[in-house]
Structures are given as structure tokens and as C-alpha cells.
Design an enzyme around this catalytic site. Sequence first.
Site, PDB file in Angstrom:
ATOM      1  N   CYS A 290      14.598 118.063  55.526  1.00 36.40           N
ATOM      2  CA  CYS A 290      14.226 119.349  56.129  1.00 36.40           C
ATOM      3  C   CYS A 290      12.898 119.871  55.575  1.00 36.40           C
ATOM      4  CB  CYS A 290      15.290 120.394  55.849  1.00 36.40           C
ATOM      5  SG  CYS A 290      16.922 119.945  56.411  1.00 36.40           S
TER       6      CYS A 290
ATOM      7  N   ARG B 285       8.346 114.184  56.803  1.00 38.45           N
ATOM      8  CA  ARG B 285       9.513 114.144  55.917  1.00 38.45           C
ATOM      9  C   ARG B 285      10.766 113.639  56.635  1.00 38.45           C
ATOM     10  NH1 ARG B 285       8.868 118.035  51.468  1.00 38.45           N
ATOM     11  NH2 ARG B 285      11.098 118.320  51.467  1.00 38.45           N
TER      12      ARG B 285
ATOM     13  N   TRP C 211      17.061 118.236  59.363  1.00 38.76           N
ATOM     14  CA  TRP C 211      17.587 116.863  59.269  1.00 38.76           C
ATOM     15  C   TRP C 211      19.092 117.048  59.094  1.00 38.76           C
ATOM     16  CZ3 TRP C 211      20.192 113.623  55.849  1.00 38.76           C
ATOM     17  CH2 TRP C 211      20.045 112.235  56.065  1.00 38.76           C
TER      18      TRP C 211
ATOM     19  N   ASN D  75      16.972 124.669  53.502  1.00 35.76           N
ATOM     20  CA  ASN D  75      16.951 123.236  53.146  1.00 35.76           C
ATOM     21  C   ASN D  75      18.021 123.025  52.099  1.00 35.76           C
ATOM     22  OD1 ASN D  75      14.668 123.042  54.667  1.00 35.76           O
ATOM     23  ND2 ASN D  75      13.270 122.681  52.965  1.00 35.76           N
ATOM     24  N   GLY D  76      18.732 121.913  52.168  1.00 35.01           N
ATOM     25  CA  GLY D  76      19.744 121.620  51.148  1.00 35.01           C
ATOM     26  C   GLY D  76      21.141 121.607  51.744  1.00 35.01           C
TER      27      GLY D  76
ATOM     28  N   GLU E 251      12.682  94.438  48.309  1.00 36.82           N
ATOM     29  CA  GLU E 251      11.805  95.430  48.946  1.00 36.82           C
ATOM     30  C   GLU E 251      11.403  94.971  50.351  1.00 36.82           C
ATOM     31  OE1 GLU E 251      10.965  98.326  48.801  1.00 36.82           O
ATOM     32  OE2 GLU E 251       8.973  98.575  49.660  1.00 36.82           O
TER      33      GLU E 251
ATOM     34  N   LYS F  77      12.127  97.062  53.789  1.00 41.94           N
ATOM     35  CA  LYS F  77      11.075  97.479  54.731  1.00 41.94           C
ATOM     36  C   LYS F  77      11.443  97.084  56.160  1.00 41.94           C
ATOM     37  CE  LYS F  77       9.209  99.830  53.080  1.00 41.94           C
ATOM     38  NZ  LYS F  77       9.240 100.190  51.682  1.00 41.94           N
TER      39      LYS F  77
ATOM     40  N   GLU G 130      14.261  99.245  57.527  1.00 42.60           N
ATOM     41  CA  GLU G 130      13.833 100.629  57.751  1.00 42.60           C
ATOM     42  C   GLU G 130      13.036 100.813  59.022  1.00 42.60           C
ATOM     43  OE1 GLU G 130      11.642 101.140  53.946  1.00 42.60           O
ATOM     44  OE2 GLU G 130      12.315 103.195  54.195  1.00 42.60           O
TER      45      GLU G 130
ATOM     46  N   HIS H 280      25.808  80.780  46.571  1.00 38.49           N
ATOM     47  CA  HIS H 280      27.053  81.471  46.237  1.00 38.49           C
ATOM     48  C   HIS H 280      27.545  82.345  47.387  1.00 38.49           C
ATOM     49  CE1 HIS H 280      26.577  79.933  42.229  1.00 38.49           C
ATOM     50  NE2 HIS H 280      25.345  80.402  42.202  1.00 38.49           N
TER      51      HIS H 280
ATOM     52  N   LYS I 104      11.563 111.261  54.480  1.00 38.92           N
ATOM     53  CA  LYS I 104      10.607 110.851  53.461  1.00 38.92           C
ATOM     54  C   LYS I 104      11.067 111.283  52.078  1.00 38.92           C
ATOM     55  CE  LYS I 104       6.809 109.070  51.998  1.00 38.92           C
ATOM     56  NZ  LYS I 104       6.888 107.608  51.902  1.00 38.92           N
TER      57      LYS I 104
HETATM   58  C1  F6R Z   1      11.638 103.147  51.390  1.00 37.79           C
HETATM   59  C2  F6R Z   1      11.648 104.538  50.996  1.00 37.79           C
HETATM   60  C3  F6R Z   1      12.825 105.053  50.263  1.00 37.79           C
HETATM   61  C4  F6R Z   1      12.339 105.781  49.007  1.00 37.79           C
HETATM   62  C5  F6R Z   1      13.525 106.456  48.298  1.00 37.79           C
HETATM   63  C6  F6R Z   1      13.093 107.106  46.999  1.00 37.79           C
HETATM   64  O1  F6R Z   1      10.507 102.824  52.115  1.00 37.79           O
HETATM   65  O2  F6R Z   1      10.715 105.252  51.242  1.00 37.79           O
HETATM   66  O3  F6R Z   1      13.708 104.049  49.953  1.00 37.79           O
HETATM   67  O4  F6R Z   1      11.715 104.855  48.180  1.00 37.79           O
HETATM   68  O5  F6R Z   1      14.077 107.419  49.137  1.00 37.79           O
HETATM   69  O6  F6R Z   1      12.121 108.074  47.226  1.00 37.79           O
HETATM   70  P1  F6R Z   1      11.219 108.625  46.059  1.00 37.79           P
HETATM   71  O7  F6R Z   1      10.392 107.514  45.562  1.00 37.79           O
HETATM   72  O8  F6R Z   1      10.416 109.711  46.684  1.00 37.79           O
HETATM   73  O9  F6R Z   1      12.146 109.134  45.002  1.00 37.79           O
END
Ligand code: F6R
Length: 607
Positions: A2, A27, A73, A99-100, A480, A484, A487, A503, A602
Site C-alpha cells: 500500500c 510498490r 494491496w 497501510n498495514g 535467484e 526472477k 516473479e 535426490h 515492492k
Molecule cells: C524479488 C523481490 C523480493 C524482495 C523481498 C525482500 O525480486 O523483490 O523477493 O527481495 O521482498 O525485499 P527487501 O530487500 O526490500 O527487504
Amino acid sequence: MCGIIGYCGSRSATRLLLSGLKRLEYRGYDSAGIGVVHENALQLYKKAGKIETLQSIVPDELEGNWGIGHNRWATHGEVNDINAHPHTDCTGKIAICHNGIIENCESLRNRLEIEGHRFSSQTDSEVIAHLVESFYEGNLEFALKATVSLLEGTYGILAISVDNPRQIVGARNGSPMIIAIADNEKFIASDVSAVLAHAKQVIYLEDGEVASINPDNYEISDVRNRSIDKKIEIISLELKEMEKGNYSHYMLKEIHEQTDSISRALKGRIDEKQATALLVGLNMSETELLAVKRITITAAGTSFYAARVVAYLLEKIARIPTTTELSSELRYRNPVVERGTLYIAVSQSGETIDTLMAVQELQRKGAPVLSVSNVVGSSIARESHGGIYIHSGPEIAVASTKAFTNQLAAMYMFALKMARMRHMAWSEGKKFIKNLSNLSDKIGEILKNADKIEQLARKYSGAKNFLFLGRGINFPVALEGALKLKEVAYIHAEGYSAAEIKHGPIALINSRTPSIFLVSDDHLYSKVLTSMKEVKVRNGPVIAISTERNEQISRIADDVFQIPKAEEDFYPFLMVIPLQLFAYYCALELGCDVDQPRNLAKSVTVE
Ligand code: F6R
């Protein structure tokens, strides 16, 4: 997650709120709304969907020069117009954005309904509007303070009442909030990006603080009405750093920025003469650093994978036992905190609630906590004992790319410092620095071949499942790469140590399940090759990201993407670039919303 913004001044609030919400949309959100007051009437517009949809129902010349806005959100209640914020009380004179998450919303709602309050949404947030109403006797600040004293959970709340002209009251607990100060106008928002175009002076609110703003003034106090003096900080961020420029997506821009961003992480932090790193922000003396016996790094998502890479490095070059733990697990696990253990919290946004709560829990137990963060002034950065800013510049695309490599760079420098204080010789330190300094050029080399990755994405984006396989320090990079792809392209992908496939995951291999192997010329090279063969003989398509196109690899792999050679510890910086590009181009092929993937946020500020 949010986003929240309030404005009071003499300009059109509608325009400023909508443009602020647009700046906050990175975000992640699913609906948006604004409440603007004009001539004692609250004009409310809320809509599920993007800001453009909201914009289409807001009259062009909506009058009023104070109001609040929100990107939602969804947590409680489905995504629809009614559940969007702002929410109002029974009289329609008080409006709030939140927010929250309010954890005790059920009991509060029951009590308020018994008292006769009528609810119109399914949200937890609406209880706030009715609570404010129940305490309101002309003083909005008093009513909000009384309200927050009953709330359990996290919040960043803005409240307005048509009876308190041009006043906005905000309260914070676990959800970021700033006041932005300009001549004869004030903003209050969850993120500086919402106000950057209008004000450079900001005040960061802390948990437990309540702010009241009007165009000419602001006051900050705690719930016991004690006034709090706060420092005004100047935002150094420039608006152009947040623009997309000539790139079609922020994600692509941020991938390409890594040649520069990595240099920024190193700038001014390398002591060539002593072959070590200069990290004054750590706030720890050499003696304190030397007393560190163990390190635990905690984080979430991509930041967690960066932490896992660095754990390999710290053990190898500094010989410090290092573990990593997901912050969401650590915070509830009642961790044993021993003298001599240093904790490091890694977070791009500096606002991830699980990581923030882990930091607070560790500090309650007396542990020293450093942070590795991108956002200057973020909660995690402010609440830790010291730390390192990664200086990757604003990361707008939801999927993290340049923050990953800069987190690595920042923590590699930390590892260098720790190693040089222990076993690493001056000459080794010099070599390490050279390798770090060469990364920008090597990343540039890889980016020049982005079109080859685009072709691979065209060839393989139809697959429904992928395996990402690496070993040693490249294993977290495989994790990672899989994250990606999930996501942004919504393709199921699993990251594994290449050794582990026997395994279990090897059962998934067939001609429709491609495996992406990270093959660096290190001590595990031949082991990775063996795993590649095991996949190939089971008809699995193999893509190798490799340092050389030698015959051995070409015989096994269907496709090879070549990256420059490097010292083995530095491959994570290079291996990750083609994986980021691959996810991006697959998403593009599949018509996905690259910068704002579905359901994602985000900055994950709720549990
Ligand atoms: C992946 C991504 C998320 C963040 C995670 C932690 O592309 O963006 O997995 O890495 O939400 O976020 P931060 O680093 O802001 O604590």
C-alpha cells in the site's frame, strides 16, 4: 505494497494526490482512491484497478486543496471499489487511509457494530474511521491518538475531518511515514518518491509518533501528548533517477544500470593502500569487529539469496562461521543470541516488515545488528546499530535486479574488511579489490550480448517448468534465477544445487523441462558437467551459462551463453545478469506486466 499520501496547501489536491499515487504504484497495488475536501464536503473517488482507472472517474476540475489518497494491496476483503481507501465514518465527514494490518479488527468491529456503527466494506481498516468517529469531539488529533491506543498490528494512518479544515493527522506503527515540507504546503506520505517532485525537506516519523500538519505548520507528538522535536533531512534523490528514460521497462533499465550502480557501491570505500574496505557507517571499531566470532545474515527474497552468496564468501575468506536465516522465521523462532555473534539484516527497501521485526527482536535480546539497505533513512537502516548503504539508486521495478548485485558488492567489501583483519594478506586484498573493480566492465560485456538471451527466451519461454542449477557460491544465484522467472514471467521454476537433482528433482526431467546450468571454471566444474550429462541423457534441454564455449560443454548443452572469466568468488555478479535478462525477456514474450507483476509488492510491509 500500500502507498499513502496526503496534501494540504493552496494547489489542486486532486492533481497532486493522483500524481503522488502514480509515483507510489511501483510498490504494487490493486486499487486506489482519493478523498478531497471542498467547501466542507468530502469528495470521495475509489476504484479497483490502476490509477488510470481511478483518474477516469475523477472530474477534471475537482476543486479542493487538501485531501488524502491511497493505493491498496488487498489483505482483508477482496479487490473491489468499496474496499478501496479512503474509508469514512457513519457521518461521511471523517475519512482515513491505512497501510498495514489491524490484527484485532474483528473484536473492534463487533464492539463498534453493537454501538450502532454501520460498516460498508470488508476491510480491517474501516474500524479506524469508526473509532476516530467515536472519539471525535472536534479535536482530530486527540481522536486519532485515542484510536491508535486500541489498535493491535501495524499501521500508517492518515485521517481528515471536514470540520478541521486543511488539517491532516497521521500516525505510524511499523509502516513508514514521512512529512515533506515546502512553502505554504505540506505533504505526508509513506515514501519520499510520492513527494520528490515538490519538496526536498522531509521528516521521518518513528513508531508511536503522531503528526498533525496544515499548510503552514506541523507538529509531532507521542500518544501521551509529549511534543517531539525532529530533525529535518534533505532528500538527495533526484527525480530523474526515478524516470524510465528510453527503456521500455524499469526492469530492463535497472538491469542495464548495473555497470554504473556497482561502481557507485564501491566508490569511496576502497582503501587501495591498505588493501581493505573503508566502511565508516558500520559504527564498529576494529576491536569490536575483531571480537566477532560468528555472523548471521537475515533477509527475505532476493536479499536472502544475496546473503547466502556472502555467507559462502565470509566463511571462505574471513574464516568466520556464517549462517543465513529468513527473517520471517528468525523473528518468531526465539533465536539464541550469543555474545560474539554479529547480525546483519539485508533489505533493499529497508521496510520489509519481517526483516524489521527480526531486527527489533534481535536488539531486544541485546544483539548488535548491522543493516545493508538501499533506501537512505529507511526503518531498518535507522533502527540498526550501523550498516552499509548499497547505493544502487532507486529500484522501481518490483523484481529486484541491481539491488542484488549492489548488496553483493557492499557485503563483499565487508567480507574483505573482516578478512584483512584476520587471515588475508595485503597482496590477496589487492587482488580482491582488483576483482571487485573489474566487475563493472565484465557486466558491461555480458549486457552487450543481451540479444542472445532474448533469442533464448524466444526459444524456451513456452516451457511450463524450469530447473536452475548451480553449485557452491553459484547455488544461491540459481535460486535467484528461479525466483526472477517465477516473479515476472509466471513460469514455475526451481533452483537447486546441481548435486541435489539426483535426490528427487531429476524425476521432473523430460524433453519439456529445460535446465539452466551455471557452469563456472572453479573447483566444482567437472561435478556440474556430470549433472549436466545426467539431465541430457534423460532428454532434458540444457542451457549452460558458462565461462567458455569449450567442446565439452557444447557437446552436452543445447545452448551456451558465454560470460567473461573471473576469479571463482566473483561469478555470482556475472552469472546473475543473464538470468535477470532471461526472466525479463520471457516475461516480455508472454505479455506479462514486467514492472508490476500480479500479486506482488515492492516493499512488503505486511505479514
Ligand atoms: C524479488 C523481490 C523480493 C524482495 C523481498 C525482500 O525480486 O523483490 O523477493 O527481495 O521482498 O525485499 P527487501 O530487500 O526490500 O527487504
